[in-house]
Design a protein around this motif. Structure first.
Motif, PDB file in Angstrom:
ATOM      1  N   UNK A  16      -5.041  11.992   0.104  1.00 35.16           N
ATOM      2  CA  UNK A  16      -5.819  13.172   0.794  1.00 35.16           C
ATOM      3  C   UNK A  16      -6.891  12.654   1.371  1.00 35.16           C
ATOM      4  N   UNK A  17      -7.440  13.522   2.474  1.00 37.58           N
ATOM      5  CA  UNK A  17      -8.454  13.087   3.216  1.00 37.58           C
ATOM      6  C   UNK A  17      -9.944  13.791   2.544  1.00 37.58           C
ATOM      7  N   UNK A  18     -10.973  13.338   2.937  1.00 36.21           N
ATOM      8  CA  UNK A  18     -12.375  13.630   2.387  1.00 36.21           C
ATOM      9  C   UNK A  18     -12.335  15.207   2.156  1.00 36.21           C
ATOM     10  N   UNK A  19     -12.153  15.955   3.140  1.00 34.48           N
ATOM     11  CA  UNK A  19     -12.081  17.634   3.069  1.00 34.48           C
ATOM     12  C   UNK A  19     -11.373  18.021   2.087  1.00 34.48           C
ATOM     13  N   UNK A  20     -10.029  17.363   1.787  1.00 29.89           N
ATOM     14  CA  UNK A  20      -8.969  17.898   0.935  1.00 29.89           C
ATOM     15  C   UNK A  20      -9.512  17.660  -0.594  1.00 29.89           C
ATOM     16  N   UNK A  21     -10.186  16.610  -0.752  1.00 30.45           N
ATOM     17  CA  UNK A  21     -10.794  16.312  -1.950  1.00 30.45           C
ATOM     18  C   UNK A  21     -12.059  16.986  -2.300  1.00 30.45           C
ATOM     19  N   UNK A  22     -12.817  17.771  -1.523  1.00 32.07           N
ATOM     20  CA  UNK A  22     -14.173  18.194  -1.509  1.00 32.07           C
ATOM     21  C   UNK A  22     -13.833  19.791  -1.748  1.00 32.07           C
ATOM     22  N   UNK A  23     -13.216  19.968  -2.929  1.00 34.39           N
ATOM     23  CA  UNK A  23     -12.983  21.238  -3.415  1.00 34.39           C
ATOM     24  C   UNK A  23     -13.984  22.191  -3.451  1.00 34.39           C
ATOM     25  N   UNK A  24     -15.162  21.903  -3.650  1.00 32.62           N
ATOM     26  CA  UNK A  24     -16.342  22.711  -3.384  1.00 32.62           C
ATOM     27  C   UNK A  24     -16.773  23.163  -2.273  1.00 32.62           C
ATOM     28  N   UNK A  25     -16.374  22.041  -1.230  1.00 28.53           N
ATOM     29  CA  UNK A  25     -16.548  22.474   0.197  1.00 28.53           C
ATOM     30  C   UNK A  25     -18.120  22.302   0.588  1.00 28.53           C
ATOM     31  N   UNK A  72      -8.605  11.151  -8.377  1.00 24.99           N
ATOM     32  CA  UNK A  72      -8.000   9.903  -8.895  1.00 24.99           C
ATOM     33  C   UNK A  72      -7.061  10.075  -9.859  1.00 24.99           C
ATOM     34  N   UNK A  73      -7.194  11.245 -10.511  1.00 25.76           N
ATOM     35  CA  UNK A  73      -5.993  11.495 -11.699  1.00 25.76           C
ATOM     36  C   UNK A  73      -4.741  11.847 -10.935  1.00 25.76           C
ATOM     37  N   UNK A  74      -5.008  12.811  -9.996  1.00 24.46           N
ATOM     38  CA  UNK A  74      -3.722  13.299  -9.205  1.00 24.46           C
ATOM     39  C   UNK A  74      -3.364  12.251  -8.300  1.00 24.46           C
ATOM     40  N   UNK A  75      -3.966  11.261  -7.981  1.00 22.70           N
ATOM     41  CA  UNK A  75      -3.458  10.159  -7.132  1.00 22.70           C
ATOM     42  C   UNK A  75      -2.456   9.092  -8.092  1.00 22.70           C
ATOM     43  N   UNK A  76      -3.118   8.903  -9.267  1.00 22.87           N
ATOM     44  CA  UNK A  76      -2.706   8.133 -10.135  1.00 22.87           C
ATOM     45  C   UNK A  76      -1.221   8.788 -10.563  1.00 22.87           C
ATOM     46  N   UNK A 119       0.796  -1.174  -0.032  1.00 22.69           N
ATOM     47  CA  UNK A 119      -0.266   0.022   0.024  1.00 22.69           C
ATOM     48  C   UNK A 119       0.987   1.076  -0.006  1.00 22.69           C
ATOM     49  N   UNK A 120       1.819   1.203  -1.065  1.00 20.81           N
ATOM     50  CA  UNK A 120       2.413   2.485  -1.237  1.00 20.81           C
ATOM     51  C   UNK A 120       1.650   3.687  -1.392  1.00 20.81           C
ATOM     52  N   UNK A 121       2.157   4.863  -0.880  1.00 20.95           N
ATOM     53  CA  UNK A 121       1.497   6.081  -1.026  1.00 20.95           C
ATOM     54  C   UNK A 121       0.213   6.404  -0.204  1.00 20.95           C
ATOM     55  N   UNK A 122      -0.196   5.346   0.388  1.00 19.72           N
ATOM     56  CA  UNK A 122      -1.392   5.416   1.449  1.00 19.72           C
ATOM     57  C   UNK A 122      -1.078   6.744   2.471  1.00 19.72           C
ATOM     58  N   UNK A 123      -0.047   6.816   2.873  1.00 19.35           N
ATOM     59  CA  UNK A 123      -0.035   8.071   3.812  1.00 19.35           C
ATOM     60  C   UNK A 123      -0.081   9.275   3.246  1.00 19.35           C
ATOM     61  N   UNK A 124       0.145   9.374   1.809  1.00 25.35           N
ATOM     62  CA  UNK A 124       0.039  10.772   1.337  1.00 25.35           C
ATOM     63  C   UNK A 124      -1.401  10.847   0.423  1.00 25.35           C
TER      64      UNK A 124
END
Length: 111
Positions: free
Chosen positions: A76-85, A98-102, A69-74
């Protein structure tokens, strides 16, 4: 011709037992999850709880398969992904994450 056929067949029988052995190395990255994997009730919006539940399920499945599970620590949490807030993830917000993560995903070691 018959000799090359026999040699190919012999090579196949030699290789089969090795191929049938389970790998002891962690498998590489699996497929990227899709929006529907996280939209538990299918309403076209992912709530924070749906997100937490789906991510936890995915992590547990990957761990039980012995996947790295490489990259799991990096991640983002939900609030960081919810760009519309607005407290929910649209398909566009989810896909952008998903694209950023990939793009930032560490590559598995070369074999």
């Amino acid at each position: 011709m018959k000799l090359s056929y026999m040699a190919s067949l012999a090579a196949l029988f030699i290789a089969l037992p090795a191929a049938a052995q389970p790998s002891t190395r962690p498998m590489g990255p699996g497929p990227m999850p899709v929006f529907a994997d996280f939209d538990g009730n299918g309403d076209g919006r992912i709530t924070e709880q749906e997100f937490i539940d789906a991510r936890s399920k995915r992590i547990a499945e990957r761990a039980s398969e012995g996947r790295a599970m490489r990259g799991l620590s990096q991640a983002l949490d939900f609030k960081e992904i919810d760009t519309h807030g607005d407290g929910g993830l649209s398909r566009e917000e989810f896909d952008a994450n998903q694209m950023r993560h990939f793009q930032n995903r560490p590559m598995p070691p070369a074999r």
